[in-house]
Design an enzyme around this catalytic site. Structure first.
Site, PDB file in Angstrom:
ATOM      1  N   LEU A  26       0.826  -1.245   0.019  1.00 14.51           N
ATOM      2  CA  LEU A  26      -0.003  -0.053  -0.182  1.00 14.51           C
ATOM      3  C   LEU A  26       0.796   1.299   0.093  1.00 14.51           C
ATOM      4  O   LEU A  26       1.863   1.183   0.640  1.00 14.51           O
ATOM      5  CB  LEU A  26      -0.854   0.021   1.220  1.00 14.51           C
ATOM      6  CG  LEU A  26      -1.920  -0.970   1.438  1.00 14.51           C
ATOM      7  CD1 LEU A  26      -2.539  -1.116   2.867  1.00 14.51           C
ATOM      8  CD2 LEU A  26      -3.012  -0.843   0.167  1.00 14.51           C
ATOM      9  N   ASP A  68       1.957  -6.458   2.523  1.00 10.03           N
ATOM     10  CA  ASP A  68       2.467  -5.432   3.526  1.00 10.03           C
ATOM     11  C   ASP A  68       2.779  -6.285   4.770  1.00 10.03           C
ATOM     12  O   ASP A  68       2.895  -5.640   6.042  1.00 10.03           O
ATOM     13  CB  ASP A  68       1.253  -4.314   3.734  1.00 10.03           C
ATOM     14  CG  ASP A  68       1.442  -3.286   2.770  1.00 10.03           C
ATOM     15  OD1 ASP A  68       2.358  -2.706   2.599  1.00 10.03           O
ATOM     16  OD2 ASP A  68       0.253  -3.244   2.239  1.00 10.03           O
ATOM     17  N   GLU A  73       4.932  -4.745  12.683  1.00  4.99           N
ATOM     18  CA  GLU A  73       4.746  -3.758  14.023  1.00  4.99           C
ATOM     19  C   GLU A  73       3.298  -3.378  13.862  1.00  4.99           C
ATOM     20  O   GLU A  73       2.811  -3.149  15.127  1.00  4.99           O
ATOM     21  CB  GLU A  73       5.418  -2.392  13.766  1.00  4.99           C
ATOM     22  CG  GLU A  73       5.230  -1.272  14.723  1.00  4.99           C
ATOM     23  CD  GLU A  73       6.059  -0.201  14.662  1.00  4.99           C
ATOM     24  OE1 GLU A  73       6.933  -0.045  15.487  1.00  4.99           O
ATOM     25  OE2 GLU A  73       5.692   0.667  13.652  1.00  4.99           O
ATOM     26  N   ASP A  74       2.489  -3.680  12.890  1.00  3.97           N
ATOM     27  CA  ASP A  74       1.115  -2.960  12.849  1.00  3.97           C
ATOM     28  C   ASP A  74       0.241  -4.004  13.207  1.00  3.97           C
ATOM     29  O   ASP A  74      -0.676  -3.426  13.960  1.00  3.97           O
ATOM     30  CB  ASP A  74       0.718  -2.673  11.410  1.00  3.97           C
ATOM     31  CG  ASP A  74       1.637  -1.363  10.981  1.00  3.97           C
ATOM     32  OD1 ASP A  74       1.931  -0.379  11.707  1.00  3.97           O
ATOM     33  OD2 ASP A  74       2.458  -1.305   9.823  1.00  3.97           O
ATOM     34  N   ARG A 139      -6.003   4.801  10.485  1.00  8.41           N
ATOM     35  CA  ARG A 139      -5.768   3.581  10.819  1.00  8.41           C
ATOM     36  C   ARG A 139      -6.073   3.123  12.261  1.00  8.41           C
ATOM     37  O   ARG A 139      -6.516   1.945  12.473  1.00  8.41           O
ATOM     38  CB  ARG A 139      -4.155   3.039  10.600  1.00  8.41           C
ATOM     39  CG  ARG A 139      -4.029   3.261   9.303  1.00  8.41           C
ATOM     40  CD  ARG A 139      -4.413   2.236   8.446  1.00  8.41           C
ATOM     41  NE  ARG A 139      -3.974   2.343   6.868  1.00  8.41           N
ATOM     42  CZ  ARG A 139      -2.766   1.975   6.414  1.00  8.41           C
ATOM     43  NH1 ARG A 139      -2.056   1.047   7.272  1.00  8.41           N
ATOM     44  NH2 ARG A 139      -2.286   2.074   5.150  1.00  8.41           N
ATOM     45  N   HIS A 170       1.143   7.207   9.980  1.00  8.82           N
ATOM     46  CA  HIS A 170       1.076   6.928  11.502  1.00  8.82           C
ATOM     47  C   HIS A 170       1.670   7.794  12.317  1.00  8.82           C
ATOM     48  O   HIS A 170       2.575   8.703  11.889  1.00  8.82           O
ATOM     49  CB  HIS A 170       1.637   5.445  11.559  1.00  8.82           C
ATOM     50  CG  HIS A 170       1.199   4.229  11.047  1.00  8.82           C
ATOM     51  ND1 HIS A 170       1.906   3.376  10.273  1.00  8.82           N
ATOM     52  CD2 HIS A 170      -0.087   3.949  11.332  1.00  8.82           C
ATOM     53  CE1 HIS A 170       1.020   2.474   9.785  1.00  8.82           C
ATOM     54  NE2 HIS A 170      -0.087   2.524  10.521  1.00  8.82           N
ATOM     55  N   CYS A 257       8.582  -0.133  11.521  1.00 12.59           N
ATOM     56  CA  CYS A 257       7.632  -0.799  10.920  1.00 12.59           C
ATOM     57  C   CYS A 257       7.834  -2.315  11.065  1.00 12.59           C
ATOM     58  O   CYS A 257       7.329  -3.244  10.984  1.00 12.59           O
ATOM     59  CB  CYS A 257       6.927  -0.610   9.835  1.00 12.59           C
ATOM     60  SG  CYS A 257       7.179   1.249   9.306  1.00 12.59           S
TER      61      CYS A 257
END
Ligand code: CIR
Length: 267
Positions: A26, A68, A73-74, A139, A170, A257
C-alpha cells in the site's frame, strides 16, 4: 508492565521476510513501487543491525497473500508481560493479525485481543517512560484506542491518546522516542501536548521521513537517506546506525515498522 528498564531495552524481536508481492504494498502516493530485491536487501540489513544491537531475532516466512505483512509492527503490540493482537485499520491488512497470532501465543503466556469494533495499527503506538502514546489516525480510531487502553491496563501498563497530523500515515511516521527524555519529530508533531515535558529534536524541513527512527538498546537506527538528520543526531551524541530505506519508503514505511520488539524476562 511495571518498568525497571528502558522502554527501548530489547533482547527479542520478530520480523517477517518480505514476499515477492511486497512490490504491491500500500502507498498513498505512487512514486513507483519498490523492487523485491531492493526491499529484501534493506530487510536483511535491518535484521543484521538488530542482531548487532544484541537482539535475538525470530524470522517468520513470507506471506504472498499479504504484500504489507513485512511490517509486523502494525498487527500486534508486545511487552515483557504479554502481547495484544490488534485490528489493523485497512482492509487488506486485517488478516495479518491471524497470521501472527500462533507465534505470539507460543512466545507469550498472555495474549489479549483488541475487541471489536475498534481498529488500531501498531505504527500509531509509541512506547515512552510515561506510558504508551496512541495516535489517532486513518488507521487507529477512538474506539480502537480506548479498547487498547483497557488491554494495556490489563497488562499493567498505561496509555494516553494523541493526534496524528493529517496526511501522515502513522503517529510514528512523524515522531520517535530517542531516549527516556527526548523525542525526535517533524515540525507538525513536535508541539503535540503529549510531548510536553520531553526534550524535542525537530527534523529539518525536507527530511520529514527521518523522524521515524528506532532506538534499540544503545544505538539508534536512522534512515541513511537524510544526511542532515544523521548529522544532527550524531552531534547530539547518539550512536547512529544508518540503514537504507529508499525501497520501503515507496510503500510508506520506515524503520520501526519492520519488527516487533520486547524484553523477554528470564534469559
Ligand atoms: C501500509 O500502508 O500499511 C504499509 N504500506 C506501510 C506500513 C508502515 N508501518 C508502520 O509505519 N508501522
Amino acid at each position: 508492565m511495571s518498568q525497571t528498564r528502558s522502554v527501548y531495552e530489547f533482547n527479542s524481536a520478530i520480523v517477517r521476510e518480505p514476499s515477492t508481492s511486497v512490490v504491491n504494498g500500500l502507498r498513498a502516493d505512487d512514486r513507483g513501487g519498490p523492487t523485491y530485491d531492493g526491499v529484501k536487501a534493506e530487510h536483511d540489513a535491518y535484521i543484521a543491525a538488530l542482531r548487532n544491537a544484541g537482539v535475538e531475532v525470530t524470522v517468520l516466512p513470507p506471506l504472498e497473500a499479504f504484500p504489507d505483512s513485512i511490517f509486523v509492527e502494525d498487527p500486534a503490540l508486545v511487552f515483557t508481560s504479554g502481547a495484544i493482537l490488534l485490528r489493523p485499520g485497512t482492509p487488506t491488512r486485517v488478516e495479518e493479525t491471524a497470521e501472527l497470532a500462533p507465534i505470539l501465543r507460543e512466545m507469550f503466556d498472555t495474549v489479549l485481543e483488541l475487541p471489536a469494533p475498534g481498529q488500531a495499527d501498531g505504527g500509531d503506538i509509541m512506547y515512552t517512560p510515561i506510558g504508551l502514546l496512541i495516535g489517532l489516525s486513518d488507521r487507529t480510531d477512538k474506539a480502537g484506542a480506548e479498547a487498547l487502553i483497557a488491554c494495556i491496563d490489563k497488562l499493567g501498563g498505561k496509555a494516553q491518546i494523541a493526534e496524528t497530523p493529517k496526511g501522515v500515515l502513522h503517529f510514528k511516521t512523524a515522531s520517535s522516542l530517542l531516549d527516556d527524555e527526548t523525542v525526535v519529530a517533524t515540525t507538525a508533531l513536535a508541539d503535540a501536548a503529549v510531548f510536553e515535558g520531553f526534550r524535542k529534536i525537530v527534523v529539518p524541513e525536507g527530511e520529514e521521513p527521518a523522524a521515524n527512527v528506532l532506538r534499540v538498546n544503545d544505538v539508534v537506527f536512522a534512515s541513511a537517506n537524510y544526511p542532515r538528520t544523521l548529522e544532527m543526531l550524531d552531534n547530539k551524541g547518539y550512536r547512529v546506525v544508518p540503514l537504507k530505506t529508499s525501497q520501503i519508503e515507496r510503500i510508506d514505511a520506515g524503520l520501526s515498522c519492520m519488527s516487533l520488539r520486547w524484553y523477554r524476562d528470564g534469559e
